[in-house]
Design an enzyme around this catalytic site. Structure first.
Site, PDB file in Angstrom:
ATOM      1  N   GLU A 107       0.830  -1.200   0.000  1.00 47.69           N
ATOM      2  CA  GLU A 107       0.000   0.000   0.000  1.00 47.69           C
ATOM      3  C   GLU A 107       0.865   1.251   0.000  1.00 47.69           C
ATOM      4  O   GLU A 107       1.956   1.243   0.557  1.00 47.69           O
ATOM      5  CB  GLU A 107      -0.827   0.084   1.289  1.00 47.69           C
ATOM      6  CG  GLU A 107      -1.580  -1.149   1.640  1.00 47.69           C
ATOM      7  CD  GLU A 107      -2.156  -1.083   3.057  1.00 47.69           C
ATOM      8  OE1 GLU A 107      -3.042  -1.874   3.338  1.00 47.69           O
ATOM      9  OE2 GLU A 107      -1.714  -0.245   3.863  1.00 47.69           O
ATOM     10  N   CYS A 120       3.300   8.126   1.855  1.00 49.91           N
ATOM     11  CA  CYS A 120       3.676   7.117   2.835  1.00 49.91           C
ATOM     12  C   CYS A 120       3.871   5.814   2.066  1.00 49.91           C
ATOM     13  O   CYS A 120       2.941   5.348   1.402  1.00 49.91           O
ATOM     14  CB  CYS A 120       2.541   7.012   3.855  1.00 49.91           C
ATOM     15  SG  CYS A 120       2.751   5.689   5.042  1.00 49.91           S
ATOM     16  N   CYS A 127       4.718  -7.733   7.131  1.00 50.78           N
ATOM     17  CA  CYS A 127       5.750  -7.327   8.095  1.00 50.78           C
ATOM     18  C   CYS A 127       5.971  -8.475   9.076  1.00 50.78           C
ATOM     19  O   CYS A 127       5.023  -9.177   9.436  1.00 50.78           O
ATOM     20  CB  CYS A 127       5.291  -6.079   8.853  1.00 50.78           C
ATOM     21  SG  CYS A 127       6.540  -5.386   9.962  1.00 50.78           S
ATOM     22  N   CYS A 131       3.755  -6.498  15.783  1.00 56.62           N
ATOM     23  CA  CYS A 131       3.197  -5.585  16.791  1.00 56.62           C
ATOM     24  C   CYS A 131       1.680  -5.821  16.845  1.00 56.62           C
ATOM     25  O   CYS A 131       1.008  -5.772  15.811  1.00 56.62           O
ATOM     26  CB  CYS A 131       3.505  -4.133  16.422  1.00 56.62           C
ATOM     27  SG  CYS A 131       5.273  -3.826  16.263  1.00 56.62           S
ATOM     28  N   CYS A 134      -1.086  -3.416  15.197  1.00 53.55           N
ATOM     29  CA  CYS A 134      -0.889  -3.012  13.801  1.00 53.55           C
ATOM     30  C   CYS A 134      -1.453  -4.079  12.881  1.00 53.55           C
ATOM     31  O   CYS A 134      -1.158  -5.265  13.032  1.00 53.55           O
ATOM     32  CB  CYS A 134       0.604  -2.813  13.539  1.00 53.55           C
ATOM     33  SG  CYS A 134       1.002  -2.553  11.803  1.00 53.55           S
ATOM     34  N   GLY A 182       5.531  -2.797   6.507  1.00 54.63           N
ATOM     35  CA  GLY A 182       6.890  -3.329   6.583  1.00 54.63           C
ATOM     36  C   GLY A 182       7.796  -2.597   7.541  1.00 54.63           C
ATOM     37  O   GLY A 182       7.505  -1.486   7.990  1.00 54.63           O
ATOM     38  N   GLU A 183       8.902  -3.249   7.868  1.00 58.91           N
ATOM     39  CA  GLU A 183       9.939  -2.663   8.712  1.00 58.91           C
ATOM     40  C   GLU A 183      11.114  -2.312   7.793  1.00 58.91           C
ATOM     41  O   GLU A 183      11.840  -3.210   7.342  1.00 58.91           O
ATOM     42  CB  GLU A 183      10.352  -3.674   9.805  1.00 58.91           C
ATOM     43  CG  GLU A 183      11.614  -3.328  10.556  1.00 58.91           C
ATOM     44  CD  GLU A 183      11.662  -1.893  11.089  1.00 58.91           C
ATOM     45  OE1 GLU A 183      10.657  -1.398  11.626  1.00 58.91           O
ATOM     46  OE2 GLU A 183      12.738  -1.264  10.951  1.00 58.91           O
ATOM     47  N   SER A 216      10.935   5.168   9.357  1.00 58.55           N
ATOM     48  CA  SER A 216      10.360   4.811  10.655  1.00 58.55           C
ATOM     49  C   SER A 216      10.701   3.360  10.983  1.00 58.55           C
ATOM     50  O   SER A 216      10.536   2.475  10.149  1.00 58.55           O
ATOM     51  CB  SER A 216       8.843   4.996  10.593  1.00 58.55           C
ATOM     52  OG  SER A 216       8.253   4.682  11.822  1.00 58.55           O
ATOM     53  N   SER A 239       9.506   3.956  16.616  1.00 60.89           N
ATOM     54  CA  SER A 239       8.199   3.590  17.168  1.00 60.89           C
ATOM     55  C   SER A 239       8.399   3.064  18.584  1.00 60.89           C
ATOM     56  O   SER A 239       8.583   1.877  18.797  1.00 60.89           O
ATOM     57  CB  SER A 239       7.543   2.533  16.284  1.00 60.89           C
ATOM     58  OG  SER A 239       7.346   3.076  15.000  1.00 60.89           O
ATOM     59  N   LEU A 240       8.342   3.969  19.550  1.00 65.24           N
ATOM     60  CA  LEU A 240       8.627   3.577  20.938  1.00 65.24           C
ATOM     61  C   LEU A 240       7.361   3.026  21.601  1.00 65.24           C
ATOM     62  O   LEU A 240       7.369   1.936  22.154  1.00 65.24           O
ATOM     63  CB  LEU A 240       9.188   4.775  21.710  1.00 65.24           C
ATOM     64  CG  LEU A 240       9.921   4.420  22.993  1.00 65.24           C
ATOM     65  CD1 LEU A 240      11.203   3.640  22.700  1.00 65.24           C
ATOM     66  CD2 LEU A 240      10.257   5.662  23.810  1.00 65.24           C
ATOM     67  N   HIS A 241       6.314   3.799  21.590  1.00 63.69           N
ATOM     68  CA  HIS A 241       4.975   3.399  22.078  1.00 63.69           C
ATOM     69  C   HIS A 241       4.842   3.198  23.581  1.00 63.69           C
ATOM     70  O   HIS A 241       3.721   3.152  24.101  1.00 63.69           O
ATOM     71  CB  HIS A 241       4.439   2.175  21.331  1.00 63.69           C
ATOM     72  CG  HIS A 241       4.327   2.368  19.849  1.00 63.69           C
ATOM     73  ND1 HIS A 241       3.833   3.523  19.280  1.00 63.69           N
ATOM     74  CD2 HIS A 241       4.681   1.572  18.803  1.00 63.69           C
ATOM     75  CE1 HIS A 241       3.872   3.417  17.961  1.00 63.69           C
ATOM     76  NE2 HIS A 241       4.388   2.255  17.645  1.00 63.69           N
ATOM     77  N   ASN A 318      -5.392   3.916  15.711  1.00 59.92           N
ATOM     78  CA  ASN A 318      -6.429   3.662  14.722  1.00 59.92           C
ATOM     79  C   ASN A 318      -6.787   2.183  14.899  1.00 59.92           C
ATOM     80  O   ASN A 318      -6.027   1.323  14.489  1.00 59.92           O
ATOM     81  CB  ASN A 318      -5.855   3.941  13.331  1.00 59.92           C
ATOM     82  CG  ASN A 318      -6.937   4.047  12.284  1.00 59.92           C
ATOM     83  OD1 ASN A 318      -8.074   3.651  12.510  1.00 59.92           O
ATOM     84  ND2 ASN A 318      -6.571   4.554  11.125  1.00 59.92           N
ATOM     85  N   CYS A 361      -1.725   1.546   8.937  1.00 61.53           N
ATOM     86  CA  CYS A 361      -0.828   0.533   8.431  1.00 61.53           C
ATOM     87  C   CYS A 361      -1.481  -0.826   8.154  1.00 61.53           C
ATOM     88  O   CYS A 361      -1.956  -1.501   9.049  1.00 61.53           O
ATOM     89  CB  CYS A 361       0.251   0.380   9.485  1.00 61.53           C
ATOM     90  SG  CYS A 361       1.639  -0.513   8.912  1.00 61.53           S
TER      91      CYS A 361
END
Ligand code: SAH
Length: 372
Positions: A107, A120, A127, A131, A134, A182-183, A216, A239-241, A318, A361
């Site tokens: 995407e 984006c 991925c 997580c 996600c 993806g990472e 990211s 991406s700490l979160h 989201n 994502c």
């Protein structure tokens, strides 16, 4: 010993055909010579692709008609077809679901703001980071995208802006964020080559400014350090979160391998080496990571470890379909932001585009046939 994170999961499917955007200048010339054409045709072809954003042989009138189709077939194969475009935000946000020849789905999302236009992009189909909040993380890794598959998302976005496909008329693509599927740092070499193609001026690339590009990551520590040594000045987003290892071990499973302190040290190293402020991503999840003490700990840790070289982006979650998690309510978002700021750390709440088109994502690829 804990199980190895899915970082090491091998891609399952084959890579797409070779494409001009996979190659640097020397490799392009070699490829053109191998096709029996003079090397300078490589630059002509690259100008069509990177400067005119075109892959149409009919438009390449500076190339002999006899070579055009052959050069295009060999070096500008179609990598993916847009399965669907979905628009929202009054036509200023457009999400595209791409299908590669092997069926892999990815995407990209184009977002027009008053002062900038951002695409984006995805760096992998699926991925492997798993997580739990996600959508992409739930589907697992299909395969890495090739350099050209990444670059072509940017080229397509730049062409769409030029051609006035978004509300507001013709414009210019200015920013790229690697925040799609993806990472990026798990597909390291292809992503770094893509960064080079995106930021070099034509005929070697699309000519966007390095500081307008953001990569990211979940926090793959050795790869962050390696990226710092590339001599690029792209923005790093981490991406700490959550600031504590106990919760982060579940929200970002790769934390079992590289802990919060190591991730922040690598971020500091990146900031020191590149002179760029690191962006900390924090998805606010109601009653999971939005407590006042976590805001205070986050502010204190970042102030100590990154000083003035950091900025926090709060992203209201989201929610993905079927998940029991929800976004932090607006008032609590504001309070969280105020606590981080009180520690002396710049903090903003991200404008959330594309909610009604499942632009979080991986949500579109997770349900490619749903109505929209
Ligand atoms: N793998 C990279 C880049 C892709 S995701 C990374 O994790 O950084 C880009 C950002 O969107 C990450 O910060 C990710 O944690 C966040 N994200 C993913 N799903 C989300 C969701 N449902 N709501 C809010 N943010 C989400």
């Amino acid at each position: 010993m804990t199980a190895l994170p899915l970082v090491f999961q091998a891609p399952r499917r084959g890579m797409p055909p070779r494409h001009l955007a996979d190659l640097d200048r020397g490799q392009r010339r070699t490829a053109v010579r191998e096709l029996g054409e003079p090397a300078f045709r490589a630059d002509q072809l690259a100008r069509h692709y990177f400067a005119r954003l075109s892959t149409d042989p009919a438009a390449m009138t500076d190339l002999p008609a006899s070579s055009r189709d052959r050069l295009v077939a060999a070096l500008l194969p179609e990598l993916a077809t847009p399965l669907r475009h979905i628009c929202c935000d009054g036509g200023t946000t457009r999400k595209t679901l791409w299908r590669a020849a092997d069926g892999a789905l990815s995407e990209s999302v184009l977002m027009r703001y008053p002062d900038r236009t951002t695409v984006c992009v995805s760096s992998q189909a699926g991925c492997g980071m798993a997580c739990p909040f996600c959508a992409t993380g739930q589907s697992g890794l299909t395969r890495n995208l090739s350099t050209a598959e990444i670059v072509d998302q940017v080229r397509a976005a730049a062409a769409a802006m030029r051609d006035g496909e978004l509300a507001g008329g013709p414009g210019r693509l200015s920013h790229v964020v690697f925040m799609g599927m993806g990472e990026p740092l798990a597909n390291y070499q292809r992503v770094v080559a893509a960064l080079s193609r995106i930021t070099h001026p034509a005929p070697d690339g699309l000519g966007l400014s390095q500081r307008s590009v953001t990569v990211s990551t979940v926090g793959l520590v050795p790869a962050i350090r390696r990226l710092a040594a590339e001599g690029l000045r792209v923005t790093l987003a981490v991406s700490l979160h959550t600031p504590d290892d106990e919760l982060r071990d579940t929200l970002v499973p790769v934390n079992r391998r590289w802990k919060v302190a190591e991730v922040l040290d690598a971020s500091r190293h990146y900031a020191d080496t590149t002179g760029r402020r690191v962006s900390i991503e924090y998805a606010l999840i109601r009653d999971v990571n939005d407590q006042p003490w976590r805001a205070e700990l986050l502010g204190r840790l970042l102030r100590e470890r990154l000083g003035a070289l950091v900025h926090v982006n709060l992203i209201p979650l989201n929610p993905t379909p079927g998940s029991e998690w929800d976004a932090t309510p607006p008032l609590a978002q504001e309070q969280f932001m105020a606590r981080v700021r009180a520690a002396g750390v710049p903090c903003t709440i991200r404008d959330t585009r594309g909610r009604e088109i499942a632009a979080a994502c991986g949500q579109l690829a997770a349900s490619p046939h749903s109505a929209g």
